[in-house]
Design an enzyme around this catalytic site. Structure first.
Site, PDB file in Angstrom:
ATOM      1  CB  CYS A 425      -8.145   2.156   3.146  1.00  0.00           C
ATOM      2  SG  CYS A 425      -7.059   0.896   2.421  1.00  0.00           S
ATOM      3  CG  ASP A 426      -5.990   7.082   0.438  1.00  0.00           C
ATOM      4  OD1 ASP A 426      -6.986   7.436  -0.213  1.00  0.00           O
ATOM      5  OD2 ASP A 426      -5.305   7.865   1.100  1.00  0.00           O
TER       6      ASP A 426
END
Length: 512
Positions: A425-426
């Site tokens: 994810c980010d």
């Protein structure tokens, strides 16, 4: 579910949103690993400054009873430590350790050449100096005579870092200070006209689309920290981190939702409100896009409340948990901060409830076995363990709804053995960490010990993993980072029925 099974597959094209996501992920990659330093600074400030909970001149940096002047910890940490940590991490992201060292040295010039905390300058100068170092090294790559490598490498880095520090002092620092002052003036202008709540119109949808890191870590954290150093608190830390809008939305789904949404919302509330993982409510908004109006209105209400009460936090609340928010709340801001959370949750709940009630009949008609399977997976994840009863229900749901993985996707899994699985994810924390834990437990229960399941940020993905699992909005970026890997897209890291398919595929390959 989306997969790619060949390294020769066409690379996904990046679009504006993917580009912004990548920029936000890079900023997040600089800030998130150092967030503990920001928290430490916030706690030291809260306790030891002259107006803190337990004032200590030697630590807080204010004159003692005998008039002795003390430097303290608060000033040096915000002026030097925090910007240099950001610069080092930014440099490392661009050019590993060598980039981190050069970026840190160059940033010293920016810090010394200005009178304000240089967070924006560090987040630009660190990566920039590292990038220039990388390009310089390419000039004589493979051309250095044996025995002179260390001499050339050390002197080239030292010379470039020194030059960049001088440039930072005389040119770059003053320019960034001017930009920082303009941005701060813009925020002050919005506050003076009572328009700051309108920022939620951009922030809340941005969160849903995973664009919030570019705003939060690129603007709010640097400006908020600078504002906190000057005034002791900042409202900017609460614009994105307020858990109220997400709480109200999830409460509405828990009461008026149907199927998977209603069953999973109570567990999601705990994760979102107390754990601070806001990503957990994003799929609910995507499931019912009109509810974005609820979180926008909730966010605007929270910001307006903090503006009215002049409340704020001393340091970033990361993650955006009510616990972290209260710990970082300034001494004179508890009433405003608590009201901002309560009122934003109330407004979000009311609007989301109206939207859900209006479409409840149609939603009940559309409920199917797929929703049941996802709801069961979410319930088990929230419970922390699997249930034989729920497992039976899931089997019935799969039987009624058909195979979860299409034949083409099954072939993709069988294309090569799977030994490494990465959730990305980010920030590489939060939601991906939870998803990795869920799948890791399922694999362990299946008796498979040779498959390693980890989580990390998309920016740090390498093309040496077998399977990458990402949220469907982030898969394109993950494919750019790891084109040879198999890619699985899920709607929610916590409740995807695809995890059981992954386990089944591993078993069918004979992996143990």
């Amino acid at each position: 579910m989306t997969t790619t099974s060949s390294p020769d597959a066409t690379k996904p094209k990046g679009g504006a949103r993917v580009g912004i996501q990548r920029f936000g992920a890079f900023l997040s990659g600089m800030v998130m690993p150092n967030i503990s330093a920001f928290i430490a600074w916030g706690l030291i400030t809260a306790f030891f400054i002259e107006t803190g909970w337990t004032p200590v001149p030697q630590l807080g940096g204010f004159p003692g009873p005998d008039g002795t002047e003390y430097t303290g910890l608060v000033g040096p940490m915000i002026i030097y430590l925090l910007p240099l940590l950001l610069a080092n991490m930014g440099g490392r992201l661009v050019y590993d350790t060598r980039g981190g060292v050069v970026g840190t040295i160059a940033t010293v010039g920016v810090i010394v050449g200005t009178d304000i905390p240089m967070f924006l300058g560090a987040m630009v100068m660190g990566p920039l100096a590292a990038y220039l170092m990388k390009q310089v090294d390419r000039i004589w790559e493979g051309k250095i005579k044996a025995g002179f490598e260390m001499l050339v490498n050390n002197f080239s880095a030292g010379i470039l870092a020194g030059i960049m520090a001088i440039v930072g002092y005389f040119a770059f620092g003053p320019a960034v200070e001017w930009i920082s002052n303009v941005l701060e003036a813009g925020v002050d202008w919005l506050i003076s006209l009572s328009l700051l709540p309108l920022v939620s119109i951009l922030v809340e949808p941005g969160k849903i689309l995973f664009l919030n890191n570019a705003i939060n870590h690129g603007v709010f954290t640097p400006l908020g920290t600078q504002q906190a150093a000057e005034e002791g608190k900042s409202i900017l830390f609460l614009i994105e981190a307020n858990p109220g809008p997400g709480l109200g939305l999830l409460l509405a789904f828990a009461i008026f939702g149907v199927g998977m949404a209603r069953a999973s919302a109570p567990g999601a509330i705990i994760i979102q409100f107390f754990g601070g993982i806001h990503e957990i409510y994003f799929p609910y908004v995507l499931m019912k896009p009109l509810t974005v109006l609820a979180v926008i209105a909730g966010g605007m209400t929270g910001v307006a409340t903090n503006v009215l009460f002049d409340s704020g936090l001393r340091a970033p609340a990361a993650p955006g948990s009510i616990i972290a928010v209260l710990i970082q709340t300034a001494n004179d801001s508890y009433l405003g901060v608590v009201l901002s959370v309560v009122l934003s949750a109330t407004v979000s709940f009311i609007i989301a409830s109206i939207i859900l009630r209006a479409s409840r009949k149609k939603d009940l008609e559309r409920e199917n076995a797929g929703d049941l399977s996802a709801a069961i997976a979410q319930t088990e994840a929230n419970k922390g363990k699997e249930s034989s009863v729920l497992g039976g229900l899931q089997a019935e749901g799969v039987a009624a709804g058909g195979a979860l993985v299409e034949e083409g996707e099954r072939a993709a899994f069988e294309h090569k053995p799977i030994h490494t699985i990465v959730f990305a994810c980010d920030a590489g924390m939060g939601s991906s960490a939870m998803g990795a834990t869920v799948l890791r437990n399922k694999i362990k229960k299946a008796g498979i010990d040779s498959v390693k399941v980890t989580n990390q940020s998309i920016a740090n993905l390498k093309d040496d993993v077998d399977l990458v699992i990402t949220h469907q909005d982030l898969t394109d970026r993950a494919k750019l980072q790891s084109p040879s890997a198999l890619h699985v897209s899920v709607e929610n890291f916590m409740n995807s029925p695809k995890y059981d398919e992954v386990v089944h595929m591993l078993q069918s390959e004979g992996v143990r």
